[in-house]
Design a protein around this motif. Structure first.
Motif, PDB file in Angstrom:
ATOM      1  N   VAL B  14       0.772  -1.327  -0.172  1.00 41.42           N
ATOM      2  CA  VAL B  14       0.046  -0.014   0.242  1.00 41.42           C
ATOM      3  C   VAL B  14       0.867   1.349   0.100  1.00 41.42           C
ATOM      4  CG1 VAL B  14      -1.710  -0.823   1.596  1.00 41.42           C
ATOM      5  CG2 VAL B  14      -0.165   0.311   2.554  1.00 41.42           C
ATOM      6  N   GLU B  15      -0.162   2.529  -0.118  1.00 46.25           N
ATOM      7  CA  GLU B  15       0.521   3.823  -0.041  1.00 46.25           C
ATOM      8  C   GLU B  15       1.074   3.794   1.715  1.00 46.25           C
ATOM      9  OE1 GLU B  15      -1.860   3.022  -1.076  1.00 46.25           O
ATOM     10  OE2 GLU B  15      -3.752   4.241  -0.083  1.00 46.25           O
ATOM     11  N   GLY B  16       2.211   5.089   1.277  1.00 40.03           N
ATOM     12  CA  GLY B  16       2.584   5.646   2.678  1.00 40.03           C
ATOM     13  C   GLY B  16       4.623   5.277   2.570  1.00 40.03           C
ATOM     14  N   SER B  60       3.690  -0.186   5.392  1.00 40.72           N
ATOM     15  CA  SER B  60       3.118  -0.967   3.670  1.00 40.72           C
ATOM     16  C   SER B  60       2.423  -1.981   3.067  1.00 40.72           C
ATOM     17  CB  SER B  60       3.891   0.064   2.754  1.00 40.72           C
ATOM     18  OG  SER B  60       4.193   0.854   2.870  1.00 40.72           O
TER      19      SER B  60
ATOM     20  N   LYS C  22      -0.428   3.714   5.567  1.00 42.80           N
ATOM     21  CA  LYS C  22      -1.311   4.804   4.855  1.00 42.80           C
ATOM     22  C   LYS C  22      -1.818   5.967   5.746  1.00 42.80           C
ATOM     23  CE  LYS C  22      -4.075   1.403   2.022  1.00 42.80           C
ATOM     24  NZ  LYS C  22      -5.946   0.908   2.162  1.00 42.80           N
ATOM     25  N   SER C  55      -1.567   5.919  -6.450  1.00 44.64           N
ATOM     26  CA  SER C  55      -2.425   7.238  -5.719  1.00 44.64           C
ATOM     27  C   SER C  55      -3.256   7.099  -7.477  1.00 44.64           C
ATOM     28  CB  SER C  55      -1.106   8.306  -5.348  1.00 44.64           C
ATOM     29  OG  SER C  55      -0.386   8.470  -5.100  1.00 44.64           O
ATOM     30  N   HIS C  70      -1.103  10.949  -0.747  1.00 45.54           N
ATOM     31  CA  HIS C  70      -0.343  10.315  -1.311  1.00 45.54           C
ATOM     32  C   HIS C  70       0.840  10.148  -2.369  1.00 45.54           C
ATOM     33  CE1 HIS C  70      -2.071   7.741   2.347  1.00 45.54           C
ATOM     34  NE2 HIS C  70      -1.035   7.976   2.712  1.00 45.54           N
TER      35      HIS C  70
END
Ligand SMILES: Cc1ncc(C[n+]2csc(CCOP(=O)(O)OP(=O)(O)O)c2C)c(N)n1
Ligand code: SF4
Ligand code: SF4
Ligand code: SF4
Ligand SMILES: [Mg+2]
Lengths: 387, 312, 94
Positions: B14-16, B60, C22, C55, C70
């Motif tokens: 995932v993002e971040g 993530s 996230k 994104s 993001h």
């Protein structure tokens, strides 16, 4: 309990593993440990265990495989010695910090150079700050008993740390001695089933193992190892009490021998303890007030227990089968920290001996006692070296 | 397989995460993990990707993930897979699980090479994916065994006497193939279809599989982050990074490389590649132009030999 | 600065909340912002497969915009869009 048998220390460990039947064993051969993994390979080859046995291509990988398997949710054992343990060094810290209750037999052998296959404790001492518990056995029986107790201590939820079960290379690993084995059911019941914590293979609850931690969290995560070490002292004590109930053999973290009224005490670990008690008996027969302390659990160091055994003594000789060039040897340093708050502490001297398998003869220990009784000797002494 | 269908797959990464803007590594990882719908456990070697996706207390990862050190991710997954086999045999688990490893070129070509070779020889069932950004990026762009000749890094900088790295990189994909493993390939993230298909094969094939993926690094290669995918394509079009696979003993060029081999697509000059990145800029100086020629000759030589292996 | 004590953290540094990054908003890194002209967009999803930061938002197989929380503004999506439906705009400039 089965009939006593004559067996060497490595085989005794292999037999204990067989009774425990770990899910995974990964190892790499090195003298004087090799008998363990060879014997265990036979058990695997003959279907006597359920273990998945992985022949790693190095010790670094062997311990890494153990970590992967332990994180996955398996009960894991391995064995090594000397250069193998040194090669694992990076992963020793990782194993402990990730809180993997892996049991590793260490057939104590010196470190190169020069290369030498014989006994001393330098290998294990290289791992003393890594967060592993370290149990030292005196003989074949203790190598076996320590192994069984180790699984229970390591897997206790208050501990969850790896343990080295140390036995003196050749002196114990290869010597035929009398062993009383427990029956399989007693061992299985004593150790109990393995209880994984958030295993990687639980794909429904995805867990991240081994992240990067910056200065804002690293210290707190490292402190968990310290807190577990503190808890391990009690857990080990309790485990030894319970072990006495099933085996009739009562062990302690540190064991005093004729120390009650002694003025002069010698401290050692491993096979030397037997020689030490023999010398104590001889000197006692001559009316000398001497005693001995055998340290079984070196990490966490049972400082309070050791202090209690040394309280009120005049002088103490700490026998180290390892050295720390430029300062006192590891066991000596730990004995010193144990007595550091005493009102009237004994005079403590360090004796380095037995490096690279150099023989220890009882007469040398008698001389050490004579030296400390005469208030002689340096703080740090290198016994028997040709200077 | 099309993108509309793929858009329904769960995001396993995932993002971040804290990889640089425009880094190819997460693009590759997402595509690789689209190669299976079965549960996966991921092991990761130390490097940019590992530190950036697991910055405590954040992760993530939406799938089980483990990092233990830099040089041993194949051993880590060997252990996980050994536990899986043992627990399955004892009926303690029932689910089918797949195993994927990510490592940088440093982890794969250099320090972790022994661990990878050992794990492949033992025959564990896993897919190993190398993010080949051709240097140790996480520690500040140092030379690796994958760094191409003529590239400037912080430990083989270009200077008045040297043009950057003096040696050609080792051909790790072929070294891995020499293990005669069930599946191995080279891939590039611009050709997502090819990479996902190769990942699917690598994951589904029983036993060890290896995919070496070119992974543009804006910071280390000195190019604009927006060019990452365009450059990975250029690497293929110049035959600097041919797409191919080795499956059950057969070699096969794939994607654009197949079209170039068939004469249906132009093989672009290596100079286009060298001109696209700051790490090669010294090669445009006349003093070092022989180096650029040598690089072209080497690319041609390797390409011809690959075509022979593919019976083309 | 973190304030959890050692004993309150899961053992051995494991992270038990999957996908928790996230919460870490990398959108703050962005210097340029992608904008899509939906009139041009064909919903081919090329931008989606190449975005390093998950994104590009897709709903029912349609490209529906960017996750600005993001998106790091790398510009890969704009560079790769086959119909040039995405443009990069200076962040902070309307
Ligand atoms: C034993 C060891 N040596 C060195 C390092 C330092 N180190 C960490 S990551 C890294 C380079 C990683 O390079 P690569 O594998 O190519 O991954 P990238 O960061 O380029 O994706 C180095 C040298 C380490 N962590 N461990
Ligand atoms: S340095 Fe290169 S490989 Fe590392 S995160 Fe940045 S772009 Fe990616
Ligand atoms: S790449 Fe361009 S056309 Fe395709 S979905 Fe994205 S914005 Fe639309
Ligand atoms: S600019 Fe980069 S991060 Fe942002 S949506 Fe486009 S590809 Fe993703
Ligand atoms: Mg790299």
């Amino acid at each position: 309990m089965s009939e006593p048998m004559a067996i060497n220390g490595d085989m005794a460990i292999a037999m204990a593993w067989k009774q425990i039947d770990p899910d995974v064993v990964a190892a790499y051969p090195i003298t004087p440990q090799t008998i363990i993994v060879e014997a265990f390979s036979d058990f695997v080859a003959n279907g006597e265990v359920n273990t998945e046995y992985v022949c790693a291509e190095s010790e670094h990988s062997a311990l890494t495989i153990c970590v992967g398997a332990s994180a996955a949710g398996a009960r894991v054992a391995t064995a090594t010695a000397s250069a193998g343990l040194a090669f694992m060094w990076e992963m020793l810290y990782v194993t402990a910090s990730m809180r993997m209750p892996i049991i590793m037999a260490v057939a104590n052998r010196t470190l190169s150079g020069p290369i030498n296959i014989h006994c001393d404790h330098s290998d294990a001492m290289g791992g003393r700050d890594s967060g592993w518990l370290q149990l030292f056995g005196e003989n074949v029986q203790e190598a076996y008993d320590n192994t069984i107790m180790a699984f229970r201590i390591a897997e206790d939820m208050r501990v969850r740390l790896p343990i080295m079960t140390c036995l003196d290379g050749f002196i114990i690993t290869h010597a035929l001695e009398r062993l009383e084995m427990l029956d399989d059911k007693t061992v299985k019941d004593f150790v109990g089933p393995f209880r994984p914590v958030r295993p990687l293979l639980d794909v429904k609850q995805p867990t991240t193992y081994g992240p990067l931690a910056m200065p804002d969290y690293y210290y707190e995560l490292k402190y968990q190892v310290q807190a577990s070490m503190d808890a391990a002292l009690d857990v080990a004590k309790k485990t030894m009490d319970d072990f006495a109930k099933v085996s009739g053999r009562k062990y302690h973290l540190a064991e005093g021998y004729r120390t009650e009224d002694a003025d002069y005490v010698m401290v050692a670990m491993g096979s030397t303890a037997g020689t030490m008690r023999y010398v104590v008996d001889q000197l006692r027969a001559q009316g000398k007030k001497v005693g001995a302390v055998k340290v079984r659990l070196f990490r966490p160091f049972p400082a309070a227990d050791v202090a209690k055994l040394l309280e009120g003594k005049k002088a103490v000789a700490v026998m180290d089968r390892a050295m720390s060039p430029g300062t006192g040897s590891p066991l000596y340093m730990d004995v010193l920290q144990s007595i550091s708050r005493m009102k009237d502490p004994p005079r403590v001297s360090n004796y380095v001996y037995g490096l690279g398998g150099r023989d220890l003869i009882p007469g040398q220990l008698t001389e050490v006692f004579q030296e400390i009784m005469a208030n002689k000797g340096d703080r740090i002494n290198f016994m028997g070296v040709r200077k | 397989m099309n993108l509309k269908e793929l858009s329904h797959t769960e995001e396993r990464l995932v993002e971040g995460h804290r990889l640089c803007a425009g880094c190819a590594e997460p693009i590759i990882a997402r595509q690789v993990l689209m190669g299976t719908s079965k549960p996966v456990v991921v092991a990761n070697a130390t490097g940019c990707f590992e530190v950036s996706t697991s910055n405590y207390p954040f992760t993530s990862w939406n799938v089980p993930w483990i990092h233990t050190a830099f040089e041993n991710a194949p051993a880590t997954i060997s252990g996980v897979e050994a536990a899986y086999n043992s627990l399955k045999r004892q009926n303690k688990i029932s689910e089918e699980v797949k195993f994927v490893v990510f490592g940088g070129d440093g982890a794969t070509y250099d320090i972790g090479f022994q661990s990878l070779s050992g794990a492949i020889e033992r025959g564990h069932d896993f897919l190993y994916v190398c993010f080949n950004n051709e240097a140790y990026m996480n520690t500040g762009i140092q030379r690796s065994g994958a760094t191409p000749k003529g590239a400037s890094t912080t430990t083989c900088p270009s200077g008045t006497c040297t043009p950057g790295k003096k040696e050609f990189p080792k051909d790790l994909t072929r070294i891995i193939i020499a293990h005669d493993l069930p599946y191995a390939a080279q891939a590039s993230p611009h050709n997502w279809k090819d990479l996902i298909e190769k990942s699917r094969k690598g994951i589904d094939t029983p036993g060890p599989a290896f995919i070496n993926v070119i992974s543009p690094c804006p910071r280390g290669w000195r190019h604009d982050g927006s060019q990452t995918i365009a450059l990975s394509k250029l690497a293929v079009e110049t035959c600097v990074w041919p797409l191919y696979e080795y499956e059950n003993g057969e070699w096969r060029v794939t994607g654009e490389s197949l079209r170039i081999a068939e004469g249906k697509k132009e093989k672009r000059p290596v100079m286009d590649w060298l001109n696209s990145q700051g790490r090669f800029k010294q090669l445009t100086k006349s003093k070092f132009s022989p180096v650029a020629d040598e690089i072209q000759q080497n690319v041609d030589k390797k390409w011809e030999s690959l075509l022979k292996l593919c019976h083309m | 600065m973190a304030n959890e004590g050692s004993s309150s953290l899961p053992a051995g540094g494991m992270i038990i909340e999957a996908g928790s990054s996230k919460k870490y908003k990398t959108g703050e890194w962005r210097a340029q912002r992608p904008e899509v002209d939906k009139a041009k967009c064909t919903d081919c999803l090329t931008c989606w497969i190449y975005c390093p930061d998950n994104s590009v938002m897709v709903k029912d197989e349609k490209m529906v915009g960017f996750k600005y929380s993001h998106c790091k503004g790398c510009g890969i999506c704009a560079n790769q869009c086959p119909v040039k439906a995405i443009t990069m705009k200076e962040e902070g400039v309307e």
